[in-house]
Design a protein around this motif. Structure first.
Motif, short mmCIF file in Angstrom:
data_model
loop_
_atom_site.label_atom_id
_atom_site.label_comp_id
_atom_site.label_asym_id
_atom_site.label_seq_id
_atom_site.Cartn_x
_atom_site.Cartn_y
_atom_site.Cartn_z
N GLY A 82 0.68 -1.25 0.21
CA GLY A 82 -0.03 0.06 0.04
C GLY A 82 1.04 1.24 -0.12
N PRO A 84 0.79 5.75 -1.03
CA PRO A 84 -0.16 6.89 -1.27
C PRO A 84 -0.55 7.07 -2.74
N ARG A 378 -3.93 4.95 1.28
CA ARG A 378 -3.01 3.73 0.85
C ARG A 378 -4.08 3.00 -0.22
N GLN A 455 8.71 7.21 1.56
CA GLN A 455 7.99 7.54 2.67
C GLN A 455 8.88 8.07 4.01
#
Length: 496
Positions: A82, A84, A378, A455
């Motif tokens: 998952g 963005p 996500r 991330q």
């Protein structure tokens, strides 16, 4: 027995053959070369792992690609991770709204009277009532003022009320964004010019002349709901404060130069629309008192209705220009049409999540809004490709997606590229996404999704760093380069 020759070995054999004397007579058998095995050119296509390594992209990479003719997943890398989705979220919002509202749905903004009109005088209140139209602009408000005059209204003896309760009031789409970015405005059931005000400055002597207006194609009415002051400093470039229901901005003199302009977000969209409508009504000879905000919709008679374009056309523009406000307002309206209470973007995003899991089999999806601006959404590449490969997506979403022009090696657009791509792009700081359909020269169609994100770098960004963080532009450029090389790999490898 078939033998494989390296390039060096092939040249050695060729040199030896060239030493044989030429025939004096025509040969008894043809020397025409044998047909090369079909698909031989595909053996030179770089592996996906090699393309990833060459891109030199930090962070996480997930992609998946499927044959729309068979539904078979052809290739996947990190497809279950998952990441963005960024503005690719808007593709799911479009499908959600098309089902809940219908492709021919129109949003309506109304003028309502609560009393009779006698000799041009409205003996009651005039209400500007929003209906959740994300595309309402100053030109449309001016047309409503013209129609009000044509209906015989010249003066209002009661109140001029503004009602924006068709959708919940939400101060910002994402609280983690800088105050001054125009793509992060407030939300309500009444929006004007995408809830943005136009700030313009010009050098004037030792200072600057500034203006705040609600400009559109035909009009540039100045506004009282937003004010700007130039202050002698270098940083911060902008500051914001709400005082007395008015947006008070300051800007650093060191950032202005000789002139320029930008759109700033509006935090009281109801007062903004009322302010602008009073100015436009006055231009048509209609006297209105200062606007007041109605908490509930007053009962009365509708005298003017302004209709939006049909939802299908609004969604096409929303996907093309990736308009956050439009996606959020449309998503909230879809949730309400389904009978759910959408008191926040998170609640509405959760409603869309449940729908996507049920209707599109997106089992790992999690949406916190409808635009993709929020950090916590996500989606896996596998789930996204599965959604794109549904009948409803191919029939209703695909025609709304914009063409994506691939590029030459020098970065310039290649309008003659053999691959044809329609897709939704998505960009956040250190996050880049692309999902849609690619068609090869033989007509083969593939559904694909490519998600990339660092991330770690995203988590270290402060609120004031999010407009132009250091290193983000080069990171995005690498990601887009990887997207193209993957598309070219698939378009060649999986064509007939």
């Amino acid at each position: 027995m078939v033998q494989d020759y390296s390039r060096r070995g092939f040249l050695t054999v060729l040199a030896a053959a060239s030493a044989v004397p030429a025939w004096a007579a025509p040969p008894e058998i043809s020397l025409r070369p044998h047909t090369r095995p079909s698909g031989l050119h595909k053996q030179a296509i770089p592996a996906a792992e090699a393309l990833i390594h060459k891109a030199g992209l930090s962070g996480q990479i997930g992609f998946a690609v499927a044959d729309t003719a068979t539904g078979r997943v052809l290739e996947s890398h990190g497809g279950a991770q998952g990441l963005p989705p960024a503005s690719v979220t808007k593709s799911i919002t479009a499908l959600y709204a098309l089902e809940k509202l219908g492709p021919s749905h129109r949003f309506r903004t109304r003028l309502i009277t609560t009393g009779p009109v006698e000799n041009g005088i409205l003996k009651g209140d005039l209400v500007l009532a929003g209906g959740g139209d994300p595309t309402l602009d100053t030109d449309a408000l001016a047309d409503m003022a013209r129609k009000l005059k044509a209906a015989g209204v010249r003066e209002v003896r009661g109140q001029f009320q503004v009602w924006a309760g068709a959708l919940p009031y939400i101060g910002k789409i994402d609280n983690n964004q800088p105050d001054h970015v125009g793509y992060n405005p407030s939300i309500s059931g009444l929006a004007l010019n995408f809830n943005r005000v136009h700030f313009e400055w010009r050098r004037s002597g030792q200072g600057w002349g500034v203006s705040m207006d609600a400009r559109s194609a035909k009009y540039r009415p100045e506004v009282a709901i937003a004010k700007m002051a130039v202050q002698t400093r270098q940083l911060p470039v902008y500051t914001y404060e709400s005082r007395g229901g008015t947006d008070h901005w300051t800007v650093a003199s060191g950032a202005l130069g000789n002139g320029g302009s930008r759109w700033l977000p509006v935090r009281r969209p109801d007062k903004y629309a009322g302010d602008v409508f009073r100015t436009l009504a006055r231009a048509h000879g209609i006297s209105l008192p200062k606007e007041t905000i109605a908490n509930t919709l007053p009962a009365g008679s509708t005298v003017v209705t302004q209709q939006s374009a049909v939802l299908r056309d609004i969604l096409r523009l929303t996907l093309k220009y990736s308009t956050n406000l439009s996606a959020e307002m449309i998503g909230l309206a879809a949730t309400q049409a389904d009978g759910s209470k959408a008191t926040s973007l998170l609640a509405s995003g959760q409603a869309m999540t449940r729908w996507a899991r049920d209707k599109l089999d997106m089992g790992q999806a999690r949406f916190v809004d409808h635009s993709g601006l929020g950090d916590a959404s996500r989606v896996t590449a596998a789930d996204m490709v599965g959604a794109l490969d549904t009948v409803v997506a191919r029939q209703q979403l695909k025609p709304l997606l914009k063409p994506v022009i691939l590029r030459h090696a020098n970065g310039k657009p290649n309008t003659n590229h053999p691959l044809k791509v329609v897709a939704k792009t998505g960009t956040l700081n250190f996050a880049s996404t692309l999902a849609g359909y690619v068609t090869a020269t033989d007509g083969s169609e593939l559904a694909f999704a490519i998600f990339t994100a660092d991330q770690s770098k995203r988590s270290k960004l402060g609120k004031d760093d999010r407009e132009r963080p250091k290193g983000s532009r080069s990171w995005i450029r690498k990601s887009k380069g990887l997207q193209q090389t993957l598309l070219e790999r698939w378009g060649t490898l999986y064509s007939a």
